[in-house]
Design a protein around this motif. Structure first.
Motif, PDB file in Angstrom:
ATOM      1  N   ALA B 233      31.218  36.953 -20.442  1.00 52.69           N
ATOM      2  CA  ALA B 233      30.680  36.271 -19.253  1.00 52.69           C
ATOM      3  C   ALA B 233      29.444  37.012 -18.750  1.00 52.69           C
ATOM      4  O   ALA B 233      28.466  36.392 -18.298  1.00 52.69           O
ATOM      5  CB  ALA B 233      31.743  36.209 -18.167  1.00 52.69           C
ATOM      6  N   GLY B 234      29.485  38.328 -18.843  1.00 50.67           N
ATOM      7  CA  GLY B 234      28.328  39.138 -18.445  1.00 50.67           C
ATOM      8  C   GLY B 234      27.120  38.832 -19.306  1.00 50.67           C
ATOM      9  O   GLY B 234      25.989  38.712 -18.821  1.00 50.67           O
ATOM     10  N   VAL B 235      27.328  38.700 -20.607  1.00 45.90           N
ATOM     11  CA  VAL B 235      26.226  38.374 -21.526  1.00 45.90           C
ATOM     12  C   VAL B 235      25.630  37.016 -21.157  1.00 45.90           C
ATOM     13  O   VAL B 235      24.397  36.852 -21.068  1.00 45.90           O
ATOM     14  CB  VAL B 235      26.728  38.358 -22.988  1.00 45.90           C
ATOM     15  N   LEU B 236      26.522  36.010 -20.942  1.00 43.49           N
ATOM     16  CA  LEU B 236      26.032  34.665 -20.628  1.00 43.49           C
ATOM     17  C   LEU B 236      25.257  34.651 -19.306  1.00 43.49           C
ATOM     18  O   LEU B 236      24.213  34.018 -19.194  1.00 43.49           O
ATOM     19  CB  LEU B 236      27.217  33.682 -20.551  1.00 43.49           C
ATOM     20  N   SER B 237      25.775  35.364 -18.328  1.00 42.24           N
ATOM     21  CA  SER B 237      25.130  35.340 -17.006  1.00 42.24           C
ATOM     22  C   SER B 237      23.849  36.180 -16.983  1.00 42.24           C
ATOM     23  O   SER B 237      22.806  35.734 -16.510  1.00 42.24           O
ATOM     24  CB  SER B 237      26.075  35.893 -15.937  1.00 42.24           C
ATOM     25  N   LEU B 242      23.010  32.164 -17.424  1.00 41.93           N
ATOM     26  CA  LEU B 242      23.886  31.001 -17.215  1.00 41.93           C
ATOM     27  C   LEU B 242      24.133  30.821 -15.713  1.00 41.93           C
ATOM     28  O   LEU B 242      24.512  31.772 -15.027  1.00 41.93           O
ATOM     29  CB  LEU B 242      25.228  31.237 -17.941  1.00 41.93           C
ATOM     30  N   PRO B 243      23.965  29.596 -15.198  1.00 42.25           N
ATOM     31  CA  PRO B 243      24.191  29.389 -13.768  1.00 42.25           C
ATOM     32  C   PRO B 243      25.660  29.620 -13.399  1.00 42.25           C
ATOM     33  O   PRO B 243      26.559  29.493 -14.239  1.00 42.25           O
ATOM     34  CB  PRO B 243      23.794  27.931 -13.551  1.00 42.25           C
ATOM     35  N   ALA B 244      25.887  29.888 -12.121  1.00 43.82           N
ATOM     36  CA  ALA B 244      27.219  30.268 -11.650  1.00 43.82           C
ATOM     37  C   ALA B 244      28.252  29.161 -11.881  1.00 43.82           C
ATOM     38  O   ALA B 244      29.404  29.439 -12.281  1.00 43.82           O
ATOM     39  CB  ALA B 244      27.145  30.616 -10.170  1.00 43.82           C
ATOM     40  N   THR B 245      27.880  27.878 -11.664  1.00 47.61           N
ATOM     41  CA  THR B 245      28.824  26.764 -11.826  1.00 47.61           C
ATOM     42  C   THR B 245      29.304  26.690 -13.272  1.00 47.61           C
ATOM     43  O   THR B 245      30.496  26.559 -13.557  1.00 47.61           O
ATOM     44  CB  THR B 245      28.130  25.428 -11.455  1.00 47.61           C
ATOM     45  N   SER B 246      28.354  26.817 -14.178  1.00 46.37           N
ATOM     46  CA  SER B 246      28.687  26.759 -15.601  1.00 46.37           C
ATOM     47  C   SER B 246      29.551  27.951 -15.985  1.00 46.37           C
ATOM     48  O   SER B 246      30.460  27.844 -16.824  1.00 46.37           O
ATOM     49  CB  SER B 246      27.418  26.758 -16.451  1.00 46.37           C
ATOM     50  N   SER B 247      29.277  29.094 -15.366  1.00 39.05           N
ATOM     51  CA  SER B 247      30.034  30.295 -15.655  1.00 39.05           C
ATOM     52  C   SER B 247      31.508  30.111 -15.259  1.00 39.05           C
ATOM     53  O   SER B 247      32.414  30.587 -15.956  1.00 39.05           O
ATOM     54  CB  SER B 247      29.410  31.463 -14.885  1.00 39.05           C
ATOM     55  N   LYS B 248      31.693  29.395 -14.148  1.00 41.08           N
ATOM     56  CA  LYS B 248      33.055  29.137 -13.678  1.00 41.08           C
ATOM     57  C   LYS B 248      33.810  28.267 -14.689  1.00 41.08           C
ATOM     58  O   LYS B 248      34.976  28.538 -15.026  1.00 41.08           O
ATOM     59  CB  LYS B 248      32.968  28.405 -12.328  1.00 41.08           C
ATOM     60  N   VAL B 249      33.157  27.233 -15.211  1.00 39.09           N
ATOM     61  CA  VAL B 249      33.753  26.334 -16.207  1.00 39.09           C
ATOM     62  C   VAL B 249      34.085  27.132 -17.467  1.00 39.09           C
ATOM     63  O   VAL B 249      35.165  26.986 -18.064  1.00 39.09           O
ATOM     64  CB  VAL B 249      32.798  25.162 -16.536  1.00 39.09           C
ATOM     65  N   SER B 274      34.171  19.148 -25.950  1.00 43.30           N
ATOM     66  CA  SER B 274      35.151  18.111 -25.638  1.00 43.30           C
ATOM     67  C   SER B 274      35.730  18.279 -24.222  1.00 43.30           C
ATOM     68  O   SER B 274      36.617  17.546 -23.806  1.00 43.30           O
ATOM     69  CB  SER B 274      36.295  18.146 -26.661  1.00 43.30           C
ATOM     70  N   TRP B 275      35.242  19.304 -23.519  1.00 39.32           N
ATOM     71  CA  TRP B 275      35.809  19.608 -22.188  1.00 39.32           C
ATOM     72  C   TRP B 275      35.337  18.599 -21.157  1.00 39.32           C
ATOM     73  O   TRP B 275      34.206  18.126 -21.217  1.00 39.32           O
ATOM     74  CB  TRP B 275      35.370  21.014 -21.767  1.00 39.32           C
ATOM     75  N   SER B 276      36.222  18.292 -20.232  1.00 34.24           N
ATOM     76  CA  SER B 276      35.878  17.316 -19.203  1.00 34.24           C
ATOM     77  C   SER B 276      35.076  18.016 -18.101  1.00 34.24           C
ATOM     78  O   SER B 276      35.646  18.711 -17.242  1.00 34.24           O
ATOM     79  CB  SER B 276      37.168  16.708 -18.637  1.00 34.24           C
ATOM     80  N   CYS B 277      33.789  17.860 -18.196  1.00 33.38           N
ATOM     81  CA  CYS B 277      32.919  18.471 -17.181  1.00 33.38           C
ATOM     82  C   CYS B 277      31.597  17.706 -17.136  1.00 33.38           C
ATOM     83  O   CYS B 277      31.351  16.828 -17.974  1.00 33.38           O
ATOM     84  CB  CYS B 277      32.655  19.942 -17.492  1.00 33.38           C
ATOM     85  N   HIS B 278      30.763  18.054 -16.190  1.00 34.05           N
ATOM     86  CA  HIS B 278      29.473  17.364 -16.050  1.00 34.05           C
ATOM     87  C   HIS B 278      28.614  17.670 -17.277  1.00 34.05           C
ATOM     88  O   HIS B 278      28.673  18.767 -17.838  1.00 34.05           O
ATOM     89  CB  HIS B 278      28.779  17.857 -14.770  1.00 34.05           C
ATOM     90  N   ASP B 279      27.860  16.686 -17.650  1.00 33.38           N
ATOM     91  CA  ASP B 279      27.018  16.844 -18.861  1.00 33.38           C
ATOM     92  C   ASP B 279      26.070  18.044 -18.765  1.00 33.38           C
ATOM     93  O   ASP B 279      25.805  18.715 -19.771  1.00 33.38           O
ATOM     94  CB  ASP B 279      26.202  15.566 -19.093  1.00 33.38           C
ATOM     95  N   SER B 280      25.558  18.262 -17.582  1.00 32.95           N
ATOM     96  CA  SER B 280      24.583  19.370 -17.436  1.00 32.95           C
ATOM     97  C   SER B 280      25.272  20.721 -17.657  1.00 32.95           C
ATOM     98  O   SER B 280      24.683  21.652 -18.226  1.00 32.95           O
ATOM     99  CB  SER B 280      23.939  19.339 -16.059  1.00 32.95           C
ATOM    100  N   VAL B 281      26.541  20.823 -17.226  1.00 30.96           N
ATOM    101  CA  VAL B 281      27.284  22.069 -17.441  1.00 30.96           C
ATOM    102  C   VAL B 281      27.543  22.241 -18.935  1.00 30.96           C
ATOM    103  O   VAL B 281      27.358  23.332 -19.503  1.00 30.96           O
ATOM    104  CB  VAL B 281      28.618  22.044 -16.640  1.00 30.96           C
ATOM    105  N   ARG B 282      27.954  21.127 -19.556  1.00 26.06           N
ATOM    106  CA  ARG B 282      28.234  21.187 -20.996  1.00 26.06           C
ATOM    107  C   ARG B 282      26.966  21.593 -21.762  1.00 26.06           C
ATOM    108  O   ARG B 282      27.001  22.444 -22.654  1.00 26.06           O
ATOM    109  CB  ARG B 282      28.726  19.814 -21.468  1.00 26.06           C
ATOM    110  N   GLU B 283      25.885  20.985 -21.356  1.00 26.57           N
ATOM    111  CA  GLU B 283      24.610  21.287 -22.033  1.00 26.57           C
ATOM    112  C   GLU B 283      24.227  22.769 -21.869  1.00 26.57           C
ATOM    113  O   GLU B 283      23.819  23.434 -22.824  1.00 26.57           O
ATOM    114  CB  GLU B 283      23.518  20.380 -21.453  1.00 26.57           C
TER     115      GLU B 283
END
Lengths: 368, 474
Positions: B233-237, B242-249, B274-283
């Protein structure tokens, strides 16, 4: 770089009558006198002369001879002769000497004397500098000399006796260099600083006669120029009477001077003149060997004006001789260090009473 | 030599031409009446402003061209004049007081006599190595060998800086090998691949240094499961923004896969898609996970373990993390992962401490890590040495907290201003001593030299440094 107010456009021909370097050692007697006078100093203390940034080109024993002429004499119809600039290259050599106080010991004062000879070569100016030689001049009774304050200031802080000894020593060194030049320079001009007046115990006329005679034997002419004109007419500087004319010229005032002064003991061994060597230059008292006739004198002055006069109408060789003989503050410090280390003398500055009492309001040594 | 004047913490000494004074030299002004001496260091040399020196020099200038001549000077006084012209003024900083027993104290509240004091050169080398048990020979100063105690580098933050080609990497290698020689675990973040042959001498012989070189696709592979959520998570952030919302997902997905025991990078990517989330988060998540995939740093089959890292550096090994030819993003990912792993090792007390050598850290270290390194990591036992030729890229706080600073040549005012903020020395000392020093000469400041600034000509190393600039015309 030298500052030039007058350019020399024609190259000077090769001068054959002056050697590349004047290789004359200092006379052994003079060296011995110096060594002997300094020998007794070992283990004593020296109150060193204080030097400051504003002290430049120090020369304590330099005093120009003063001549006062009565105001009525000037109206005698003196002849003014123009000097024609001559580009002919002849050997021109000049010399000067300086003396400076280094410090005070318990029993006297230490002085340094230095002499310089300068001569013009086709492409450069060459010089030989002798000294400095150090002399310890003791007080008469071997103790700190007491003299009246006004008297000491009149003679630049030196007692009459010390000043006489110093003048004698300095004259001795200067005359030796003048004689060396008179013997060496052939078919040329020997320029001296000061005058051709002699006849005092410190400045015997026989010595000056010998110099003039040596120059004549070499077909040379001796001319002496005073740096500052101390000729006064009725108390006023003579420049005010003759400075109107702008072209180089000479006025012979020998007759006036001889009328005013007795022929003995002071002897004027040259013709006393006032000359202007360049249009923008100053007037200088100029003494010319009596043996040279008017025409010879004019030719010699024309050669100086044509080839050697550069700065304010003063011969460049003589100017350099003066610059190179005077002592810088730095050199005085160096001599003090030399005395301390080589003669095992302790440098110990005495407090300046005048400065202690009056601070910045104490009169300086420049105030007589 | 003589004392001329004293102002604040500065003493000016007059030195005659036959007295040798160089910038950086130490002198002891011994006052026999007070049985102690003032220790001073020359930081600048000037000509003494001797009265009338201008006139003398002008006369000399006159004689240079059209005037020539000879001095018949039987007393040789002209040499004394020359000596005066060359008399120098040594501007010195007071460093402390040396007592009769030779001990140094920082006291400067007294003045030695101007008339009876004796001034002599003082070898501070003795004070610096005084009682040290782990000497590290750095080089020599005026012919005398200079060694510092390795313990001076322990527990601290060090900076090696200097302009390009001045010798800073050379010193870093010398320190690295010396520290490893004393058993210290060392890690190098090697941007230019210049540390990879440190175990070989110039003629190709193998040295005793224990060196392990790791690079992406060459031993530097990680497993998602082994790294753990915090590191990834540290690497992604931090490395991939990576934005905080996406990090939470991402955290939710991670916990789901972890509970199923199926935590690999490909399964994480598949699950995100395949996760149920907003497209922008998935992207946002997919694009960043693809970067991780393409970096070649993840290999579930043969990952680099904490045990292996520990094994390579424990007892004096050097682990070189070769970042050469890697993109900026891969470098940042790698450093983030590596520092995370080191933190784990040190926090678990598997290792007492480790020494990290970070070359041009501004190229791969995120801003927040600077503070982390000088505060938290220091306390868990990670002691960093920054090596840079751009001093303004190192944060001011780092200079203020640095325990040791090694400064090579700088001429640029801006660079000198930046390093002038070092708390271990006054800015005058740095300004005067650093300017114009030759290649491989270094100013040492800080604990290693007992806060006595010292100039050292750094020792030549018989290793393949590969750090020199590649030239076309030679």
């Amino acid at each position: 770089m030298l500052h030039r107010t007058q350019e020399l456009t024609e190259p000077l021909a090769q001068l054959k009558s002056i050697p590349e370097e004047l290789q004359h050692p200092i006379p052994e007697a003079l060296l011995q006198l110096s060594t002997k006078s300094m020998q007794s100093l070992r283990g004593s203390t020296l109150n060193p002369r204080t030097v400051s940034l504003v002290d430049m080109g120090l020369d304590d024993g330099d005093s120009d001879e003063q001549l006062e002429i009565g105001a009525s004499s000037i109206g005698m119809g003196l002849k003014r002769s123009p000097i024609n600039l001559l580009r002919e290259s002849v050997p021109i050599a000049a010399c000067d000497a300086s003396s400076v106080k280094i410090g005070e010991t318990d029993t006297g004062m230490i002085f340094a004397i230095r002499a310089v000879a300068v001569w013009r070569q086709p492409d450069k100016i060459a010089f030989t500098r002798w000294g400095p030689l150090l002399f310890h001049i003791p007080n008469s009774d071997g103790r700190q000399e007491k003299y009246r304050d006004d008297e000491s200031r009149l003679f630049g802080g030196l007692s009459v006796k010390t000043l006489r000894v110093l003048t004698k020593l300095r004259n001795h060194v200067e005359r030796w260099v003048q004689e060396e030049l008179a013997v060496t320079v052939k078919d040329g001009i020997v320029l001296l600083d000061g005058s051709l007046t002699a006849g005092t115990p410190d400045n015997p006329s026989s010595r000056v006669q010998r110099i003039l005679s040596a120059a004549r034997n070499n077909n040379s002419i001796v001319i002496a120029l005073s740096k500052s004109t101390q000729l006064t007419v009725g108390g006023k500087n003579i420049l005010g009477f003759f400075d109107a004319e702008k072209i180089p010229h000479i006025i012979d005032i020998t007759s006036v001077v001889e009328n005013e002064y007795p022929a003995y003991p002071i002897r004027f061994l040259g013709r006393v003149c006032v000359s202007k060597l360049s249009p923008d230059g100053f007037l200088f008292r100029t003494d010319i060997d009596r043996d040279a006739d008017e025409q010879q004198s004019l030719v010699a002055l024309g050669r100086i004006a044509g080839t050697d006069v550069i700065f304010h109408g003063y011969p460049e060789t003589l100017r350099i001789a003066h610059i190179f003989s005077t002592f810088t503050a730095n050199e005085i410090l160096a001599v003090q260090r030399f005395v301390a280390s080589n003669h095992h003398v302790t440098l110990q500055s005495r407090p300046n009473l005048r400065r202690s009492l009056f601070g910045p309001f104490g009169t300086s040594r420049y105030v007589a | 030599m003589r004392i001329y004047r004293k102002e604040a913490d500065e003493v000016q000494l007059i030195a005659f031409p036959d007295e040798h004074v160089h910038k950086g030299d130490y002198f002891l002004i011994e006052d026999p009446a007070q049985s102690r001496g003032l220790l001073v260091q020359a930081i600048d040399l000037q000509y003494a402003n001797v009265p009338g020196v201008l006139e003398d020099i002008l006369r000399d200038v006159m004689t240079d061209g059209e005037l020539s001549g000879e001095d018949v000077d039987p007393l040789n006084i002209s040499s004394q004049v020359d000596a005066l012209k060359d008399t120098r003024l040594a501007v010195c900083k007071i460093r402390g007081t040396i007592a009769q027993d030779g001990s140094l104290s920082p006291s400067t509240s007294w003045l030695p006599s101007r008339t009876s004091s004796k001034i002599r050169p003082y070898a501070v080398n003795k004070l610096i190595m005084n009682g040290g048990k782990m000497p590290v020979k750095l080089g020599h100063n005026d012919g005398e060998p200079v060694s510092v105690d390795a313990s001076g580098l322990d527990g601290g933050l060090n900076i090696i800086t200097g302009r390009k080609g001045s010798g800073k990497s050379h010193l870093a290698k010398l320190l690295l090998l010396s520290m490893a020689g004393w058993g210290a675990p060392c890690i190098v973040l090697d941007v230019n691949g210049e540390y990879i042959n440190l175990h070989k001498s110039r003629d190709g012989r193998q040295s005793s240094a224990r060196l392990t070189v790791l690079a992406p696709r060459s031993g530097l592979n990680f497993s998602m499961a082994k790294l753990g959520l915090r590191t990834v998570a540290g690497v992604l952030s931090h490395a991939l923004d990576l934005p905080a919302t996406s990090s939470k997902v991402f955290t939710t997905i991670w916990k789901d896969l972890e509970s199923r025991g199926d935590l690999t990078l490909p399964t994480v990517i598949q699950t995100v898609q395949s996760w149920s989330c907003h497209d922008s988060v998935r992207e946002a998540l997919t694009s960043r996970l693809q970067v991780l995939m393409e970096s070649g740093l993840f290999d579930e089959a043969n990952p680099l373990t904490e045990e292996r890292i520990l094994h390579t550096i424990e007892g004096g090994g050097v682990l070189v993390v070769n970042l050469k030819n890697q993109s900026q993003i891969v470098r940042r990912i790698l450093v983030e992962i590596f520092l995370g792993e080191l933190t784990k090792i040190l926090s678990s007390n598997w290792l007492k401490a480790a020494f990290l050598f970070a070359e041009e850290a501004h190229l791969y270290l995120r801003d927040t890590y600077w503070d982390d390194i000088v505060t938290r990591m220091r306390h868990i036992g990670l002691f960093t040495t920054f090596i840079t030729n751009q001093p303004d890229t190192v944060q001011e706080a780092i200079y203020r907290q640095a325990d040791n600073v090694f400064i090579f040549n700088f001429t640029n005012e801006h660079d000198i201003d930046a390093i002038g903020k070092v708390a271990k020395a006054d800015s005058d000392t740095i300004r005067y001593l650093v300017r114009g020093i030759p290649t491989r000469r270094c100013l040492l400041l800080g604990n290693v030299v007992k806060d006595l600034p010292m100039m050292v000509d750094v020792e030549q190393l018989d290793v393949r440094t590969m750090g020199e600039t590649r030239l076309f015309f030679s």
